[in-house]
Every structure is written in C-alpha cells, then in structure tokens.
Design a protein around this motif. Sequence first.
Motif, short mmCIF file in Angstrom:
data_model
loop_
_atom_site.label_atom_id
_atom_site.label_comp_id
_atom_site.label_asym_id
_atom_site.label_seq_id
_atom_site.Cartn_x
_atom_site.Cartn_y
_atom_site.Cartn_z
N HIS A 177 34.04 45.19 33.06
CA HIS A 177 35.33 44.59 34.01
C HIS A 177 35.60 45.41 35.08
O HIS A 177 36.06 45.12 35.96
CB HIS A 177 36.06 45.07 33.00
N LEU A 178 34.94 46.58 34.64
CA LEU A 178 34.67 47.69 36.43
C LEU A 178 33.31 48.31 36.42
O LEU A 178 33.20 48.92 35.27
CB LEU A 178 35.97 48.88 35.69
N CYS A 179 32.92 48.24 37.46
CA CYS A 179 32.12 49.20 37.74
C CYS A 179 32.89 50.43 38.58
O CYS A 179 33.11 50.54 40.06
CB CYS A 179 30.64 49.00 38.60
N ALA A 193 45.27 56.00 36.61
CA ALA A 193 44.91 55.06 37.17
C ALA A 193 43.96 53.84 36.55
O ALA A 193 44.43 53.10 35.69
CB ALA A 193 44.30 55.18 38.55
N ASN A 196 46.03 53.45 32.69
CA ASN A 196 46.98 52.00 33.95
C ASN A 196 46.41 50.33 33.55
O ASN A 196 46.52 50.10 33.41
CB ASN A 196 47.28 52.44 35.04
N ILE A 200 46.78 47.80 31.46
CA ILE A 200 47.27 46.55 31.73
C ILE A 200 46.44 44.80 31.12
O ILE A 200 46.47 43.95 30.98
CB ILE A 200 47.22 46.21 33.52
N TRP A 201 45.06 45.29 31.45
CA TRP A 201 43.83 44.13 30.67
C TRP A 201 44.05 43.57 29.32
O TRP A 201 44.26 42.71 29.11
CB TRP A 201 42.67 45.05 30.90
N LYS A 204 46.90 42.02 28.87
CA LYS A 204 46.92 40.02 28.93
C LYS A 204 46.02 40.02 27.94
O LYS A 204 45.82 38.48 27.29
CB LYS A 204 46.20 39.77 30.23
N HIS B 122 34.67 40.14 41.98
CA HIS B 122 33.94 39.39 40.74
C HIS B 122 34.65 38.73 40.14
O HIS B 122 35.20 39.70 39.44
CB HIS B 122 32.70 40.11 41.11
N CYS B 179 33.82 48.00 41.46
CA CYS B 179 33.50 46.52 41.42
C CYS B 179 34.95 45.78 40.86
O CYS B 179 34.50 46.59 39.30
CB CYS B 179 32.36 46.07 41.27
N ILE B 180 35.43 45.31 41.04
CA ILE B 180 36.72 44.49 39.56
C ILE B 180 36.07 43.23 39.41
O ILE B 180 35.91 42.44 40.31
CB ILE B 180 37.91 44.63 40.99
N ASN B 181 36.38 42.95 37.98
CA ASN B 181 36.11 41.61 37.28
C ASN B 181 37.50 41.22 37.58
O ASN B 181 38.07 41.77 36.54
CB ASN B 181 35.06 42.03 36.42
N ASP B 184 39.69 38.20 33.36
CA ASP B 184 40.09 38.41 32.64
C ASP B 184 41.16 38.58 33.05
O ASP B 184 42.62 39.61 31.73
CB ASP B 184 40.17 39.52 31.30
N ILE B 185 42.11 38.79 34.53
CA ILE B 185 42.75 39.74 35.16
C ILE B 185 43.93 38.62 35.39
O ILE B 185 43.44 38.09 36.73
CB ILE B 185 41.59 41.02 35.71
N GLU B 186 45.19 39.48 36.20
CA GLU B 186 46.28 39.04 36.71
C GLU B 186 46.22 40.11 37.53
O GLU B 186 46.08 40.61 37.62
CB GLU B 186 47.22 38.47 35.73
N LYS B 189 49.23 42.44 38.47
CA LYS B 189 49.44 43.49 37.71
C LYS B 189 48.52 44.72 38.17
O LYS B 189 49.00 45.75 37.26
CB LYS B 189 49.46 42.66 36.37
N ILE B 190 47.97 44.22 37.98
CA ILE B 190 46.12 45.55 38.65
C ILE B 190 46.98 46.52 39.44
O ILE B 190 46.27 47.04 39.57
CB ILE B 190 44.59 45.35 38.42
N PRO B 192 49.37 47.93 40.85
CA PRO B 192 49.53 49.88 41.51
C PRO B 192 48.33 50.28 40.93
O PRO B 192 48.43 51.43 41.28
CB PRO B 192 51.17 49.52 39.95
N ALA B 193 47.82 50.12 39.74
CA ALA B 193 46.23 50.66 39.12
C ALA B 193 45.28 51.08 40.19
O ALA B 193 45.23 52.19 41.08
CB ALA B 193 45.86 49.99 38.09
N ASN B 196 47.04 53.43 42.97
CA ASN B 196 46.53 54.70 42.49
C ASN B 196 45.47 55.29 42.59
O ASN B 196 44.93 56.81 43.10
CB ASN B 196 47.79 55.12 40.91
N TYR B 197 44.69 54.52 42.19
CA TYR B 197 42.90 54.78 42.26
C TYR B 197 43.12 55.44 44.09
O TYR B 197 42.21 56.34 43.84
CB TYR B 197 42.57 54.03 41.56
#
Lengths: 207, 207
Positions: A177-179, A193, A196, A200-201, A204, B122, B179-181, B184-186, B189-190, B192-193, B196-197
């Motif tokens: 989901h995250l690298c 972060a 957070n 959220i994930w 969902k 991705h 790298c953000i998959n 499964d994500i809206e 919503k992500i 703010p995180a 922060n990051y």
Amino acid sequence: MLITISREFGSGGRELGKRLADALSIPCYDNEIIHFVAEQGGFDSNFIAHAGERSMKAFYPGTIASRLMVQPVNSLASLKIEIVSAQQKILRGFAESGDCVIVGRAADIILEDFRPFNIFVHASMASWIERTLARQHDGENLTAKEAERKIKEIDKHRASYRSDFTQTKWGDKANYHLCINTTDIEIKKIIPALVNYIRIWSEKEKG
Amino acid sequence: MLITISREFGSGGRELGKRLADALSIPCYDNEIIHFVAEQGGFDSNFIAHAGERSMKAFYPGTIASRLMVQPVNSLASLKIEIVSAQQKILRGFAESGDCVIVGRAADIILEDFRPFNIFVHASMASWIERTLARQHDGENLTAKEAERKIKEIDKHRASYRSDFTQTKWGDKANYHLCINTTDIEIKKIIPALVNYIRIWSEKEKG
C-alpha cells in the motif's frame, strides 16, 4: 488493524514497525514470532531464526547439511514445508488475536485474507551502510564494503524466503500500500503521518 | 518546497497532485506546462502535448512522419533535443519561481538538483480501469478491455519518455520518496497525512 512491514536490510523497517505499533498501542511481532515458532514446532531456534535469511547448508554444515547429503531434495523440501506450515499457523494466531504489526516473514502474503495494510521500507545503499555500521554488535568491526556485502546477501535471502510462499516479487511496489524511502527521513518523526494515513485506509476498509 | 508526482495512468496521480497543491496553497503544474512550452518554443501544442505519451509517427502521420521519411534518425533526435531543452527550461523556471507541485514530465529527474520530494502514484489494473471508465469523455465508449489496452500503451510511452532523460527506470521505487498505492484509497482523504509527511521531510532537508 493488521499492518505488515517488509523491508530492505538497514532501511530502519524494524524500527518503523516498533514505533508504529507503539503509537497505535498494539503489539509488534518480529523475532518474538520466530522464537515462538521454534518452541511450538520443536525446531532448533537458531535454525528457525535463520531459515529465512541464510541458506540452510551455510548454517548447518554438520547437521542438516549431512542429512541433505543423503536425501538432498526431499529433506530440504519437507523441512521447508514444516517451517512454512508452522509459521503460517503462528502468524494466523497473531492476526486472529487482535490488531498488530508484523515485521518480515512474508506476513503480507501469508495473511493476505486478513486484508493487512502492507508497507515496504527501503533506502539508498549509502543510507543502509550508515545504519548498519551504526548498530554493529560489540566486537563486530565491518568496513563499509563488508557491510554492503552483508546487506546484499541478507536481502537476497529475504527475497528467496518470500519465493517459498508466492510468485509475487519481493519489493515490487504493486504488492504494498505504501513504499517508504527512509534515506532522508528520521523515522520517529514520520510516525504521526503514517498513523493518520493508515487510519484513513482502515476506515475505508471497514466502511 | 518542490513536489513531483509521477504516476501510472488511471491511478489518480493528477488528482492527488492538484489536491496536495491546494492543501499547501501552492500551484500545481500539469498540462499548463505543456501549453507554456508550446507557446515559448513555437511548437504545435498538440504535438508537444503528446510527445511524451505517444509515438510521434502515430500522431503526425502526415507531417512529422513525412519529414521522418527523409531523415528518420536525425530529425527525430534533433526534435527530441529541442523538446527536452525547452521543457527543462520551463520546468526550471517553475521551480525557481517558488514552491509548487509538478505532475509528470520526468520533473523528478529534470529538477533533481532542486532536491524535490518525489511521489509515485500507482494502483491495481482493476482500479485503473474503473477510474479510466469513470472519466471517459463524451462519445468515448471504451470497454474494460479497450481501457486496459489504452492504459498499457500510455504507460509504455511514459516510461519511454522518461528514458530520454535518464537511465533510471520509471516506477522503480528507489527513485521516489514515497510510492502510494491508490487502489483502496479515496485520494482526498489521505491529503492531510501526506501534507504532514512532506512537511516533516522538508524540515529535515532545511535543518
């Protein structure tokens, strides 16, 4: 909430897992799993601890290796199946007992049906070497070159361990989901972060 | 603060870039860059817009392609150099003018010396197809199969566009900070995180 951490050696993935678990007030399973498996399954714990990261022969020149001399293919295969099956049992036990973070052991694949949040932690080779040299054991005096060799060797065995469970490639971003690249990052600072993001994930997923 | 977004087609990377820029109150450059380049460089804007994503011949069967018939290699090469040089100039102009988000155009590589925060977005093929079908233009009536073909084709050309600038591989996680998959994500919503990051990372860079 089940979170798995896969990581390149020296990337700080274990630290990230522990800090994430602390922030979420849930347990983090790493070497504990291995020892637990060793006790449950009656395996020699040193053997179990290294089965994922080294070739069996290298670790057991006098014992396993000599067994392998007689029936090389079958013994190795049946031994692997025993380990895999024991580890699967233990990992599922952890996942069923409540929210947790699991570092390593291909937990993302083994526990796929629990729909975990899967993180891969990586870093540049320069950064790996720095972290590896910083946390040497007493008496260990690796040069940068030796550290690099050690890192590559361990990662090679992690990738090969994974291939016992799945055809998907270790470290292929599609599986996570995250690298997170920790090269320029102080791990403890990014935890809020991440928490957070995962919350959220996770909402969902529930919704 | 300079943020670059590379993305697989249909992963929602452009949306992520725009939302991130909004949250940070900084501009997001995407197609704007291309049009700006087109005006500056005197190129046909449709040509520039597609130079990164399609083969030139496919788009210019009657014009460029016919020029290529005469001097195929040199014309193509010199045209590419012109585009690359114009794009580099424009991208650097944006980076120098202040904090911003840049989507696509290999900005992570072109603006490497600005030390940008590089994100790769991705998603699973199923999720790409869903997003692609959801945002079809009027009159476009792709089947899932056609959408898959389109996605693969565009991504192939993005990877090839990148190879004009660098030997590093498009989508190789080592080249990105995150790298953000988005499977499964809206995306909204992500944000703010992510903000922060990126702020944590950016403080580290300054300190």
